[in-house]
Enzyme design. Sequence first.
Site, PDB file in Angstrom:
ATOM      1  N   VAL A 128      -2.829  33.061 -57.257  1.00 21.41           N
ATOM      2  CA  VAL A 128      -2.921  34.531 -58.012  1.00 21.41           C
ATOM      3  C   VAL A 128      -2.193  34.287 -59.318  1.00 21.41           C
ATOM      4  O   VAL A 128      -2.788  34.860 -60.412  1.00 21.41           O
ATOM      5  CB  VAL A 128      -2.127  35.563 -57.194  1.00 21.41           C
ATOM      6  CG1 VAL A 128      -2.142  36.639 -58.005  1.00 21.41           C
ATOM      7  CG2 VAL A 128      -2.848  35.890 -55.772  1.00 21.41           C
ATOM      8  N   TYR A 129      -1.330  33.667 -59.537  1.00 20.07           N
ATOM      9  CA  TYR A 129      -0.565  33.326 -60.795  1.00 20.07           C
ATOM     10  C   TYR A 129      -1.380  32.555 -61.682  1.00 20.07           C
ATOM     11  O   TYR A 129      -1.596  33.041 -62.953  1.00 20.07           O
ATOM     12  CB  TYR A 129       0.809  32.432 -60.625  1.00 20.07           C
ATOM     13  CG  TYR A 129       1.421  31.927 -61.720  1.00 20.07           C
ATOM     14  CD1 TYR A 129       2.133  32.765 -62.339  1.00 20.07           C
ATOM     15  CD2 TYR A 129       1.164  30.599 -61.991  1.00 20.07           C
ATOM     16  CE1 TYR A 129       2.567  32.409 -63.649  1.00 20.07           C
ATOM     17  CE2 TYR A 129       1.895  30.156 -63.158  1.00 20.07           C
ATOM     18  CZ  TYR A 129       2.701  30.932 -63.917  1.00 20.07           C
ATOM     19  OH  TYR A 129       3.058  30.495 -65.076  1.00 20.07           O
ATOM     20  N   GLN A 130      -2.102  31.669 -61.336  1.00 23.02           N
ATOM     21  CA  GLN A 130      -3.039  30.924 -62.257  1.00 23.02           C
ATOM     22  C   GLN A 130      -4.242  31.825 -62.486  1.00 23.02           C
ATOM     23  O   GLN A 130      -4.607  31.644 -63.839  1.00 23.02           O
ATOM     24  CB  GLN A 130      -3.706  29.693 -61.415  1.00 23.02           C
ATOM     25  CG  GLN A 130      -2.577  28.599 -61.201  1.00 23.02           C
ATOM     26  CD  GLN A 130      -2.167  27.837 -62.392  1.00 23.02           C
ATOM     27  OE1 GLN A 130      -1.610  28.319 -63.439  1.00 23.02           O
ATOM     28  NE2 GLN A 130      -2.319  26.378 -62.563  1.00 23.02           N
TER      29      GLN A 130
END
Length: 218
Positions: A128-130
């Site tokens: 999700v961060y990437q």
Amino acid sequence: MRIVIAGGHGQIALRLERLLAARGDEVAGIIRKAEQAEDLRAAGAEPVVLDLESASVEEVAERLRGADAAVFAAGAGPGSGAARKDTVDKAAAVLFADAAVRAGVRRFVVVSSMGADPHHEGDEIFDVYQRAKGEADAYVRTLDGLDWTILRPGALTDDAGTGLVRLEAHTGRGPVPRDDVAAVLAELVDTPATSGLTLELISGSAPVSVAVKSVAGN
């Protein structure tokens, strides 16, 4: 120069503030908690308390007016859930970019992540961060009002900086001390000829100033 840094209490941001203040720049760091202010003052930066998750574009633009450059170094942090990857790593980056355009601050440097990709697949927190970082980067690239540079460091370490790096469009994965990331950011802020570039950064053999000069204008 006057430089405003979003995420002013982050580990890279505090290092960057010290470097910029030491070379005579005027530095302001945007922070969410008033109790972080003393750490910024110790680094030579002016603390600006403002929550980028709830602020309006105009409120952020007001803090950016008169600046020569803006650096987005905010992040939800490793302990945060998926929701804050969207509200900080993506939405706050978009807000800060829009505010820079509104305030007329053209030089804009983003601390991103190696592997950031709006089409990154997976449901783990890091996925999700990437994706969030990739979506933010993609948005910044659409803004004609910014002379943007996106920096994507490899695996961050707390080792002492060496001042020797590899800075290219594609470096492959590798570690890099936060000290050296901050040193590269300080050079990039001052090198508008790197505008329009997305750069990966790992430890290497080139002195920071040489590495930045070698990509400038490419």
